[in-house]
Scaffold this active site. Sequence first.
Site, short mmCIF file in Angstrom:
data_model
loop_
_atom_site.label_atom_id
_atom_site.label_comp_id
_atom_site.label_asym_id
_atom_site.label_seq_id
_atom_site.Cartn_x
_atom_site.Cartn_y
_atom_site.Cartn_z
N LYS A 12 -56.76 -7.77 -10.71
CA LYS A 12 -57.18 -7.45 -9.40
C LYS A 12 -58.18 -6.56 -9.06
CE LYS A 12 -52.29 -7.57 -8.26
NZ LYS A 12 -51.01 -6.82 -7.58
N TYR A 52 -50.88 -16.25 -1.87
CA TYR A 52 -49.83 -15.67 -1.15
C TYR A 52 -48.91 -16.37 -0.07
CZ TYR A 52 -51.79 -11.32 -3.55
OH TYR A 52 -52.09 -10.72 -4.53
N ASN A 115 -52.04 -1.99 -8.40
CA ASN A 115 -51.24 -2.12 -9.56
C ASN A 115 -51.87 -2.85 -10.85
OD1 ASN A 115 -50.56 -4.83 -9.02
ND2 ASN A 115 -48.36 -4.44 -8.82
N HIS A 118 -52.08 -9.24 -12.01
CA HIS A 118 -50.93 -10.03 -11.38
C HIS A 118 -50.85 -11.10 -12.40
CE1 HIS A 118 -49.29 -13.26 -8.89
NE2 HIS A 118 -49.82 -14.04 -9.55
N GLU A 129 -50.63 -21.76 -9.08
CA GLU A 129 -51.60 -20.49 -8.96
C GLU A 129 -52.87 -21.17 -9.73
OE1 GLU A 129 -49.46 -16.92 -10.09
OE2 GLU A 129 -48.74 -16.64 -8.06
#
Length: 157
Positions: A12, A52, A115, A118, A129
Amino acid sequence: MRSEERTFVAIKPDGVQRGLIGEVLKRFELKGYKVTALKMLTVSDQQARAHYAEHEGKPFYPRLIRYIQSGPIVAMVVEGYNAVAGVRHLMGSTDPDKAEVGTIRADFAQVMEYNVVHGSDSVESAEREIKIYFGEDEIFAERKCMSELVTEYLDAD
């Protein structure tokens, strides 16, 4: 049933900005997974919405879209035995405070919103994805070990 699988992983924007690309890649490769596709990109509106889609309409959806587009990501396809579950285990819990010691998120993340990485949560999500970020012609499943490469080179003469 566990088997040879491929999964989608993204480092990310916070992970890229912090210079963690090599460390994240290293952990997957040391575990024995193959990285068969890899690129750095800025996520388009279309890609962000597709990525998303399951969260559309939720209060945090706009924040997710803004965040994934806040800087470049490194997108990759990772292959190996039980790759979806194995990669998620290496990443650790989404909440870094609950992640096992030694996982990527426990070692490098402080808050859930940033975080670092992903990973797809199922084989079906992985395939969906992967298609958002890669064409089949961008995935290189055929990789050879060093002895095969050297033998090919020597035999070419």
